[in-house]
Design a protein around this motif. Structure first.
Motif, PDB file in Angstrom:
ATOM      1  N   MET A   1       0.854  -1.188   0.000  1.00  0.00           N
ATOM      2  CA  MET A   1       0.000   0.000   0.000  1.00  0.00           C
ATOM      3  C   MET A   1       0.885   1.232   0.000  1.00  0.00           C
ATOM      4  SD  MET A   1      -3.197   0.831   0.035  1.00  0.00           S
ATOM      5  CE  MET A   1      -4.275   2.209   0.374  1.00  0.00           C
ATOM      6  N   THR A   2       0.788   2.044  -1.041  1.00  0.00           N
ATOM      7  CA  THR A   2       1.602   3.255  -1.082  1.00  0.00           C
ATOM      8  C   THR A   2       0.822   4.423  -0.498  1.00  0.00           C
ATOM      9  OG1 THR A   2       0.868   3.777  -3.320  1.00  0.00           O
ATOM     10  CG2 THR A   2       2.887   2.464  -3.095  1.00  0.00           C
ATOM     11  N   HIS A   3       1.563   5.426  -0.047  1.00  0.00           N
ATOM     12  CA  HIS A   3       0.981   6.595   0.590  1.00  0.00           C
ATOM     13  C   HIS A   3       1.541   7.851  -0.063  1.00  0.00           C
ATOM     14  CE1 HIS A   3      -0.837   4.377   4.019  1.00  0.00           C
ATOM     15  NE2 HIS A   3       0.198   3.577   3.871  1.00  0.00           N
ATOM     16  N   THR A   4       0.859   8.959   0.186  1.00  0.00           N
ATOM     17  CA  THR A   4       1.341  10.255  -0.270  1.00  0.00           C
ATOM     18  C   THR A   4       1.791  11.048   0.947  1.00  0.00           C
ATOM     19  OG1 THR A   4      -0.090  10.291  -2.210  1.00  0.00           O
ATOM     20  CG2 THR A   4       0.750  12.404  -1.435  1.00  0.00           C
ATOM     21  N   CYS A   5       3.007  11.533   0.882  1.00  0.00           N
ATOM     22  CA  CYS A   5       3.641  12.189   2.027  1.00  0.00           C
ATOM     23  C   CYS A   5       4.063  13.602   1.612  1.00  0.00           C
ATOM     24  CB  CYS A   5       4.856  11.396   2.479  1.00  0.00           C
ATOM     25  SG  CYS A   5       4.497   9.637   2.774  1.00  0.00           S
ATOM     26  N   VAL A   6       3.547  14.606   2.301  1.00  0.00           N
ATOM     27  CA  VAL A   6       3.829  16.002   1.998  1.00  0.00           C
ATOM     28  C   VAL A   6       4.770  16.559   3.062  1.00  0.00           C
ATOM     29  CG1 VAL A   6       2.861  18.305   1.679  1.00  0.00           C
ATOM     30  CG2 VAL A   6       1.620  16.293   0.832  1.00  0.00           C
ATOM     31  N   PHE A   7       5.884  17.099   2.614  1.00  0.00           N
ATOM     32  CA  PHE A   7       6.884  17.686   3.505  1.00  0.00           C
ATOM     33  C   PHE A   7       6.824  19.199   3.356  1.00  0.00           C
ATOM     34  CE2 PHE A   7       8.076  13.353   3.180  1.00  0.00           C
ATOM     35  CZ  PHE A   7       8.786  13.035   4.325  1.00  0.00           C
ATOM     36  N   PHE A   8       6.468  19.884   4.437  1.00  0.00           N
ATOM     37  CA  PHE A   8       6.265  21.327   4.420  1.00  0.00           C
ATOM     38  C   PHE A   8       7.437  22.013   5.109  1.00  0.00           C
ATOM     39  CE2 PHE A   8       3.597  24.989   6.321  1.00  0.00           C
ATOM     40  CZ  PHE A   8       3.882  25.818   5.249  1.00  0.00           C
ATOM     41  N   HIS A   9       8.097  22.918   4.378  1.00  0.00           N
ATOM     42  CA  HIS A   9       9.266  23.619   4.911  1.00  0.00           C
ATOM     43  C   HIS A   9       9.145  25.113   4.700  1.00  0.00           C
ATOM     44  CE1 HIS A   9      11.731  20.177   6.073  1.00  0.00           C
ATOM     45  NE2 HIS A   9      11.248  19.555   5.014  1.00  0.00           N
ATOM     46  N   ALA A  10       9.955  25.850   5.453  1.00  0.00           N
ATOM     47  CA  ALA A  10       9.918  27.309   5.370  1.00  0.00           C
ATOM     48  C   ALA A  10      10.696  27.831   4.170  1.00  0.00           C
ATOM     49  CB  ALA A  10      10.476  27.920   6.657  1.00  0.00           C
ATOM     50  N   HIS A  11      11.896  27.289   3.939  1.00  0.00           N
ATOM     51  CA  HIS A  11      12.798  27.812   2.911  1.00  0.00           C
ATOM     52  C   HIS A  11      13.465  26.654   2.155  1.00  0.00           C
ATOM     53  CE1 HIS A  11      13.134  30.251   6.707  1.00  0.00           C
ATOM     54  NE2 HIS A  11      12.683  31.187   5.890  1.00  0.00           N
ATOM     55  N   PRO A  12      13.921  26.899   0.938  1.00  0.00           N
ATOM     56  CA  PRO A  12      14.798  25.936   0.281  1.00  0.00           C
ATOM     57  C   PRO A  12      16.040  25.704   1.150  1.00  0.00           C
ATOM     58  CG  PRO A  12      14.044  27.598  -1.287  1.00  0.00           C
ATOM     59  CD  PRO A  12      13.623  28.081   0.080  1.00  0.00           C
ATOM     60  N   ASP A  13      16.463  24.507   1.271  1.00  0.00           N
ATOM     61  CA  ASP A  13      17.567  23.901   2.030  1.00  0.00           C
ATOM     62  C   ASP A  13      17.111  23.355   3.379  1.00  0.00           C
ATOM     63  OD1 ASP A  13      17.793  25.968   4.015  1.00  0.00           O
ATOM     64  OD2 ASP A  13      19.925  26.241   3.683  1.00  0.00           O
ATOM     65  N   ASP A  14      15.946  23.807   3.900  1.00  0.00           N
ATOM     66  CA  ASP A  14      15.449  23.229   5.150  1.00  0.00           C
ATOM     67  C   ASP A  14      15.164  21.738   4.986  1.00  0.00           C
ATOM     68  OD1 ASP A  14      15.556  25.631   6.560  1.00  0.00           O
ATOM     69  OD2 ASP A  14      13.520  26.196   6.021  1.00  0.00           O
ATOM     70  N   GLU A  15      14.666  21.372   3.808  1.00  0.00           N
ATOM     71  CA  GLU A  15      14.378  19.951   3.576  1.00  0.00           C
ATOM     72  C   GLU A  15      15.657  19.124   3.610  1.00  0.00           C
ATOM     73  OE1 GLU A  15      16.137  20.685  -0.290  1.00  0.00           O
ATOM     74  OE2 GLU A  15      14.909  21.930   1.010  1.00  0.00           O
ATOM     75  N   ALA A  16      16.753  19.687   3.093  1.00  0.00           N
ATOM     76  CA  ALA A  16      18.024  18.969   3.070  1.00  0.00           C
ATOM     77  C   ALA A  16      18.538  18.725   4.483  1.00  0.00           C
ATOM     78  CB  ALA A  16      19.052  19.756   2.254  1.00  0.00           C
ATOM     79  N   LEU A  17      18.368  19.708   5.351  1.00  0.00           N
ATOM     80  CA  LEU A  17      18.910  19.630   6.701  1.00  0.00           C
ATOM     81  C   LEU A  17      18.084  18.728   7.613  1.00  0.00           C
ATOM     82  CD1 LEU A  17      19.752  23.417   7.105  1.00  0.00           C
ATOM     83  CD2 LEU A  17      21.425  21.552   7.081  1.00  0.00           C
ATOM     84  N   PHE A  18      16.756  18.776   7.489  1.00  0.00           N
ATOM     85  CA  PHE A  18      15.912  18.145   8.504  1.00  0.00           C
ATOM     86  C   PHE A  18      15.197  16.872   8.071  1.00  0.00           C
ATOM     87  CE2 PHE A  18      15.887  22.725   9.734  1.00  0.00           C
ATOM     88  CZ  PHE A  18      16.588  22.586  10.925  1.00  0.00           C
ATOM     89  N   THR A  19      14.843  16.730   6.793  1.00  0.00           N
ATOM     90  CA  THR A  19      13.986  15.598   6.412  1.00  0.00           C
ATOM     91  C   THR A  19      14.425  14.869   5.150  1.00  0.00           C
ATOM     92  OG1 THR A  19      12.455  16.952   5.059  1.00  0.00           O
ATOM     93  CG2 THR A  19      11.977  16.784   7.425  1.00  0.00           C
ATOM     94  N   SER A  20      15.555  15.217   4.574  1.00  0.00           N
ATOM     95  CA  SER A  20      15.913  14.646   3.264  1.00  0.00           C
ATOM     96  C   SER A  20      16.112  13.141   3.306  1.00  0.00           C
ATOM     97  CB  SER A  20      17.166  15.331   2.705  1.00  0.00           C
ATOM     98  OG  SER A  20      18.247  15.234   3.618  1.00  0.00           O
ATOM     99  N   GLY A  21      16.634  12.618   4.391  1.00  0.00           N
ATOM    100  CA  GLY A  21      16.807  11.173   4.490  1.00  0.00           C
ATOM    101  C   GLY A  21      15.472  10.447   4.503  1.00  0.00           C
ATOM    102  N   THR A  22      14.512  10.985   5.257  1.00  0.00           N
ATOM    103  CA  THR A  22      13.179  10.397   5.316  1.00  0.00           C
ATOM    104  C   THR A  22      12.501  10.465   3.953  1.00  0.00           C
ATOM    105  OG1 THR A  22      13.018  11.118   7.625  1.00  0.00           O
ATOM    106  CG2 THR A  22      10.976  10.443   6.533  1.00  0.00           C
ATOM    107  N   MET A  23      12.661  11.586   3.268  1.00  0.00           N
ATOM    108  CA  MET A  23      12.067  11.751   1.941  1.00  0.00           C
ATOM    109  C   MET A  23      12.638  10.728   0.971  1.00  0.00           C
ATOM    110  SD  MET A  23      12.220  15.908   1.960  1.00  0.00           S
ATOM    111  CE  MET A  23      11.436  16.236   0.367  1.00  0.00           C
ATOM    112  N   ALA A  24      13.958  10.547   0.993  1.00  0.00           N
ATOM    113  CA  ALA A  24      14.593   9.576   0.103  1.00  0.00           C
ATOM    114  C   ALA A  24      14.147   8.158   0.436  1.00  0.00           C
ATOM    115  CB  ALA A  24      16.112   9.705   0.190  1.00  0.00           C
ATOM    116  N   LEU A  25      14.017   7.858   1.723  1.00  0.00           N
ATOM    117  CA  LEU A  25      13.562   6.531   2.155  1.00  0.00           C
ATOM    118  C   LEU A  25      12.162   6.241   1.617  1.00  0.00           C
ATOM    119  CD1 LEU A  25      13.768   5.116   5.767  1.00  0.00           C
ATOM    120  CD2 LEU A  25      11.600   5.144   4.561  1.00  0.00           C
ATOM    121  N   LEU A  26      11.249   7.185   1.802  1.00  0.00           N
ATOM    122  CA  LEU A  26       9.863   6.976   1.363  1.00  0.00           C
ATOM    123  C   LEU A  26       9.771   6.858  -0.152  1.00  0.00           C
ATOM    124  CD1 LEU A  26       8.106   9.443   3.812  1.00  0.00           C
ATOM    125  CD2 LEU A  26       7.904   6.954   3.820  1.00  0.00           C
TER     126      LEU A  26
END
Length: 315
Positions: free
Chosen positions: A1-26
Motif C-alpha cells: 500500500m503506497t501513501h502520499t507524504c507532503v513535507f512542508f518547509h519554510a525555505h529551500p535547504d530546510d528539507e536537506a537539513l531536517f527531512t531529506s533522508g526520510t524523503m529519500a527513504l519513502l
C-alpha cells in the motif's frame, strides 16, 4: 500500500537539513513524496558571485528543484510568501512575509495541496520552530491548521533531539571557537526534549541522497563571516556524515505516551478518517507551481551553481 507524504518547509535547504533522508527513504519504497515551501528563501545569505545576474530567490528555487530530483520527489510547490528574515522584519517589496501571514489563509493554500494529493502524512516543525526562526514557527502553526482543514491523518513535527544536540555542541566547543554571537546555552530551549520524540528514523542508507540534497543548495554554503552549516556538513567524511546525519527525529503530538517508532508511516491506517472540519480553498486561489504529475524543471536559464548534486558514493 503506497501513501502520499507532503513535507512542508519554510525555505529551500530546510528539507536537506531536517527531512531529506526520510524523503529519500519513502520515495525509494515507492511512496509519493511532495515538497512544499512557504518562501523562496530570498533573505538567506549568499556570496554575490554565486548568483550571477539572478535574484537569490530564483536561484534558491532552482536549487530546491535540484534537491527534489535527487530525493525522488514527485512534486514541488511554493506557497508564494516572502522570506521574513531571522528577526522577522525583512523588507518584502510589498509581499506578505510568511511570519506575518494570516494562519487560516496560509493554511488554506497548504490544505488545497493536501486535499488534491489526498495526503496521508504531513511534516511540519516543532512549536519552537527548531532554532526559533519566525518562518519556522509559522510552519508549525500553519501546518497544524492545514492538516485539520484537510483531514490529513498523520502530522509529524520534524525536530532534533535536544539532548544530543547540546552534547555535540559542547564537545565541538572544546576544540572550536564559536563566533561571539553564538550562544550554545540558547539551544536549551530549541528543538524537542528527548522524551517528546516519537519517531527516530534511521536514514544512514540514504546518506548519499542527503549529501546530494545539501550539495544542491550551493548558495547556502557561501556568504557570511563564519562557516555555513551546509558547507560544514558537506565536508564531513562519509562515516562521520552517516554518524552525525544518520538519524532524523519527529514528534507525533497525538501519539500515545511512550510511543517509539522507527518508520514515519508505522501504524498508519490505509483509509483516511473523516475530517472534523473541511474548509474550501479560497476562491480563485491555486497554489503556484507545477502540476502534480512530476517535478517541474528549474526556471528557464537558471541552473544551480556548483557541482551536479548526484547521489554519488561517499568519499
Amino acid at each position: 500500500m503506497t501513501h502520499t507524504c507532503v513535507f512542508f518547509h519554510a525555505h529551500p535547504d530546510d528539507e536537506a537539513l531536517f527531512t531529506s533522508g526520510t524523503m529519500a527513504l519513502l520515495a525509494a519504497e515507492g511512496h509519493r513524496v511532495v515538497l512544499v515551501v512557504a518562501t523562496a528563501g530570498d533573505q538567506g545569505l549568499a556570496a554575490p558571485d554565486s548568483l550571477g545576474d539572478n535574484a537569490l530567490g530564483d536561484v534558491r528555487m532552482c536549487e530546491l528543484h535540484a534537491s527534489a530530483r535527487v530525493l525522488g520527489c514527485a512534486r514541488v510547490e511554493y506557497l508564494g510568501y516572502a522570506d521574513s528574515g531571522l528577526d522577522g522584519a525583512a523588507a518584502t517589496d510589498g509581499r506578505v512575509a510568511f511570519a506575518k501571514a494570516d494562519v487560516d489563509e496560509a493554511a488554506g493554500r497548504l490544505a488545497a495541496i493536501l486535499r488534491e494529493e489526498n495526503a496521508d502524512l504531513l511534516t511540519t516543525y516543532d512549536p519552537a520552530g527548531g532554532y526559533g526562526h519566525p518562518d519556522h514557527v509559522r510552519v508549525h502553526h500553519v501546518g497544524a491548521r492545514a492538516a485539520q482543514l484537510a483531514g490529513t491523518p498523520r502530522v509529524l513535527e520534524a525536530t532534533v533531539d535536544r539532548h544530543l544536540l547540546l552534547r555535540a555542541l559542547r564537545l565541538i566547543g572544546r576544540v572550536y571557537r564559536f563566533p561571539a554571537e553564538f550562544d550554545v546555552d540558547s539551544f536549551e530551549r530549541a528543538f524537542s526534549a528527548r522524551e517528546e520524540i516519537t519517531h527516530r528514523i534511521d536514514v544512514r542508507r540514504y546518506a548519499n541522497a542527503k549529501r546530494a540534497s545539501l550539495t544542491a543548495h550551493a548558495t547556502q554554503a557561501t556568504g557570511g563571516d563564519s562557516v555555513r552549516t551546509v558547507a560544514a556538513l558537506r565536508r564531513l567524511p562519509g562515516p562521520l556524515f552517516r554518524l552525525v546525519l544518520g538519524t532524523e527525529w519527529y514528534v507525533q503530538r497525538d501519539a500515545a505516551p511512550g510511543t517509539r517508532l522507527t518508520h514515519p508511516l508505522a501504524g498508519l491506517a490505509t483509509t483516511h478518517p473523516t475530517p472534523t472540519e473541511v474548509a474550501p480553498a479560497p476562491r480563485g486561489l491555486r497554489p503556484p507551481g507545477p502540476t502534480p504529475t512530476e517535478v517541474a524543471p528549474a526556471p528557464r536559464g537558471l541552473r544551480p551553481p556548483g557541482p551536479t548534486p548526484t547521489a554519488a558514493a561517499d568519499r
